[in-house]
Design an enzyme around this catalytic site. Structure first.
Site, PDB file in Angstrom:
ATOM      1  N   ASN A 179      -0.862  -8.194  -3.307  1.00  0.00           N
ATOM      2  CA  ASN A 179      -1.703  -7.396  -4.198  1.00  0.00           C
ATOM      3  C   ASN A 179      -0.889  -6.409  -5.023  1.00  0.00           C
ATOM      4  O   ASN A 179       0.258  -6.105  -4.720  1.00  0.00           O
ATOM      5  CB  ASN A 179      -2.733  -6.620  -3.376  1.00  0.00           C
ATOM      6  CG  ASN A 179      -2.087  -5.759  -2.303  1.00  0.00           C
ATOM      7  OD1 ASN A 179      -1.735  -6.273  -1.236  1.00  0.00           O
ATOM      8  ND2 ASN A 179      -1.920  -4.479  -2.552  1.00  0.00           N
ATOM      9  N   GLU A 229       0.823  -1.223   0.000  1.00  0.00           N
ATOM     10  CA  GLU A 229       0.000   0.000   0.000  1.00  0.00           C
ATOM     11  C   GLU A 229       0.851   1.264   0.000  1.00  0.00           C
ATOM     12  O   GLU A 229       0.302   2.374   0.010  1.00  0.00           O
ATOM     13  CB  GLU A 229      -0.931   0.005   1.212  1.00  0.00           C
ATOM     14  CG  GLU A 229      -2.141  -0.889   1.056  1.00  0.00           C
ATOM     15  CD  GLU A 229      -1.779  -2.369   1.021  1.00  0.00           C
ATOM     16  OE1 GLU A 229      -2.273  -3.064   0.118  1.00  0.00           O
ATOM     17  OE2 GLU A 229      -1.001  -2.835   1.876  1.00  0.00           O
ATOM     18  N   ASP A 248      -7.341  -5.746  -3.987  1.00  0.00           N
ATOM     19  CA  ASP A 248      -6.461  -6.037  -2.851  1.00  0.00           C
ATOM     20  C   ASP A 248      -6.640  -7.470  -2.373  1.00  0.00           C
ATOM     21  O   ASP A 248      -6.632  -7.758  -1.187  1.00  0.00           O
ATOM     22  CB  ASP A 248      -6.715  -5.046  -1.703  1.00  0.00           C
ATOM     23  CG  ASP A 248      -5.695  -5.192  -0.575  1.00  0.00           C
ATOM     24  OD1 ASP A 248      -4.588  -5.697  -0.830  1.00  0.00           O
ATOM     25  OD2 ASP A 248      -6.016  -4.824   0.574  1.00  0.00           O
TER      26      ASP A 248
END
Length: 579
Positions: free
Chosen positions: A266, A195, A308
């Protein structure tokens, strides 16, 4: 009998460095032979064996006597936040990693502290999580990854630091939560940080010196195999540099054929239209050469990940019978809500799709190709830049990181799952700044939704690995499930994971609840089992936090569930009563 450290003692112990109750006089070194064939009385790695079974051959505790299970000691870790590391046991010594860069060494039968290691974070440090998912053992050392990107080797007898190596750069947004994996004198580990625009990788270090031996990236550079699945030109031509694919959970290892299997997370940012293409090796399992780190083959569960749905856990290695012969298989309950079976060549040079089926609701996949396993998508459930879409399951998936378990005696796979939850977001273009959030969506704009009239969210599914048919399921009307599962030779399973703080034992064949015990906090760490002097013990670390706590608050606000479980880590050890 309970042995709880006093607050004054804890305050002294939590100073930087190592605190002692007395070093070990002797320690049984962990060798290649022992790791390849772990003794039943020990639990030498995060999932018990290299195949990832989370299974103990011990059978003293069984369906008839498990109701007599009692706590024999407990030990407060002295810290809060989510405790996600299992208790690792070697020759009567237990090692437990906790949040905030701490490792405990404890006498496994009595709960007496041997040593406590804690290293302070550097000035200015910050990370998305400070949890830790366990230590690795090799030789006479204990290895632990720090949230601040350090891999540390400790003397198993004393807890003193032997060496320390840098894995990643926390200033760039990377951080370590994974347990290391020890294979053939190499300590292998990868960071989190998808992220934050990290290009995922794993590194191997020499177990004796800490020297870096190799680095293997999950996102290929231009010209490397798989690079053609990333944008080659235009606005997103450099997407591979910050494409995610972090490898933030420990891998499994095929001992016979010397092949590592690792999971890849992800894509970054979450919105796939900002990195057009299949995006290898995001959301994949990869087979690797442990000597060089070279990726030998892969299977991608879904292409151009926009949800995700990280594939961070490697598949479980299981030999299944076909046409009268045992064939090597990989089986995995993926975050996207599908259960997969894959064949693999013995040398890891090829991974083939066998079958897949949904084990929770998935509204994204319109179909899955029966030959290749490649899904087609429902565009109305695929978020994009400035396009809000609702999809199921949410980012926590049918199963998040907690471990499934496999019992080789019954052929049953046990899956901790969550269902009836969805999510919506609209992507946006964000400037990538090192160390700052880079998911293509602001956290406050993420909408978690729960299916109307839901009867449960969390649960356990028992699945016949040979047929993928469900044998039984347990559901929790008032809780999600955040707990890994352990199975035993006596056909029991042990699991926590619920917000009522219960630790439970079930009959592995029928699903009947046989025993439960309420701990001080919620359990999100994997259970383990060991024996000392012929007596079997069950260990688990209680300590609620991180995603489990965040979701519990959300459910409390929306549905009146009990507010978050109390926090504070405690190691619990159970055994049969003397009667």
């Amino acid at each position: 009998m309970q042995k709880l450290a006093t607050s004054a003692a804890l305050a002294a112990m939590l100073l930087s460095g190592t605190a002692f109750a007395g070093p070990l006089e002797s320690y049984k070194p962990v060798t290649k032979e022992r790791m390849s064939n772990p003794e039943p009385e020990n639990w030498l790695m995060a999932k018990g064996n290299y195949a990832g079974w989370s299974y103990t051959p011990l059978d003293q505790i069984n369906a008839k006597n498990v109701k007599k299970l009692k706590p024999v000691w407990s030990f407060a870790t002295g810290v809060t936040s989510g405790h996600e590391a299992p208790a690792i046991i070697n020759d009567g010594v237990m090692f437990v990693a906790t949040p905030y860069n701490q490792v405990l060494a404890i006498k496994a039968a009595t709960g007496e502290q041997i040593w406590r290691y804690k290293r302070e974070f550097p000035e200015g440090f910050s990370a998305f999580h400070v949890t830790n998912r366990g230590v690795a053992l090799w030789g006479d050392k204990v290895y632990v990854g720090g949230a601040d990107c350090k891999l540390t080797a400790l003397d198993a007898k004393t807890g003193k630091q032997v060496w320390e190596s840098t894995v990643c750069d926390w200033n760039d947004g990377a951080y370590i939560t994974s347990a290391p994996v020890a294979v053939n004198g190499k300590i292998i580990i990868g960071p989190s940080g998808g992220e934050f625009g990290i290009r995922g990788f794993v590194k191997a270090f020499d177990s004796e010196t800490g020297k870096e031996l190799w680095t293997s990236y999950a996102i290929p550079a231009p010209g490397e195999p798989g690079s053609e699945t990333w944008p080659q030109d235009g606005q997103w031509k450099d997407a591979w540099k910050i494409g995610g694919g972090t490898m933030w959970m420990p891998g499994n290892y095929d001992v016979k054929n010397d092949v590592l299997y690792w999971g890849v997370g992800n894509g970054s940012p979450w919105v796939g239209d900002q990195r057009p293409g299949d995006n290898l090796y995001v959301a994949s399992s990869v087979a690797m050469d442990p000597e060089t780190g070279k990726i030998k083959s892969h299977f991608q569960y879904h292409w151009n990940d926009s949800w995700d749905w990280a594939a961070m856990n490697p598949p479980t290695l299981i030999d299944l019978e076909k046409d009268g012969q045992k064939q090597p298989n990989l089986i995995s309950a993926q975050r996207n809500g599908y259960l997969y079976r894959l064949n693999h060549a013995k040398d890891g040079s090829k991974i083939d799709f066998v079958d897949a089926r949904p084990y929770v609701k998935n509204n994204v996949f319109k179909s899955v190709d029966p030959k290749t396993g490649r899904p087609t998508y429902n565009e109305e459930a695929t978020p994009g830049t400035a396009k809000e879409r609702m999809y199921c399951p949410s980012i926590w998936g049918g199963k998040d990181w907690p471990y499934e378990a496999y019992n080789p005696n019954t052929g049953i796979l046990y899956v901790p799952f969550n269902d009836n939850h969805c999510m919506a977001y609209a992507g946006k273009v964000q400037e990538r700044v090192p160390g700052q959030w880079y998911a293509g969506v602001e956290p406050q704009d993420i909408k978690v939704t729960i299916e109307d009239g839901f009867k449960y969210i969390g649960g356990i599914q028992a699945i016949d690995a040979a047929t993928t048919k469900e044998v039984w399921r347990e559901t929790y009307p008032g809780s999600w499930n955040w707990g890994s599962i352990m199975t035993t030779a006596s056909d029991l399973i042990f699991a926590g994971g619920t917000n009522d703080r219960m630790f439970r034992a079930y009959d592995g064949k029928s699903g009947d609840l046989l025993w439960e015990f309420k701990t001080n906090s919620g359990i999100i760490s994997p259970p383990t089992s060991f024996s000392v002097d012929g007596k079997q013990y069950i260990a688990v670390v209680s300590g609620w936090g991180v995603d489990a706590a965040w979701v519990q608050d959300l459910m409390a606000d929306r549905y009146g569930w009990e507010k978050n479980a109390p926090q504070g880590g405690t190691v619990w050890v159970f055994a049969l009563g003397d009667d």
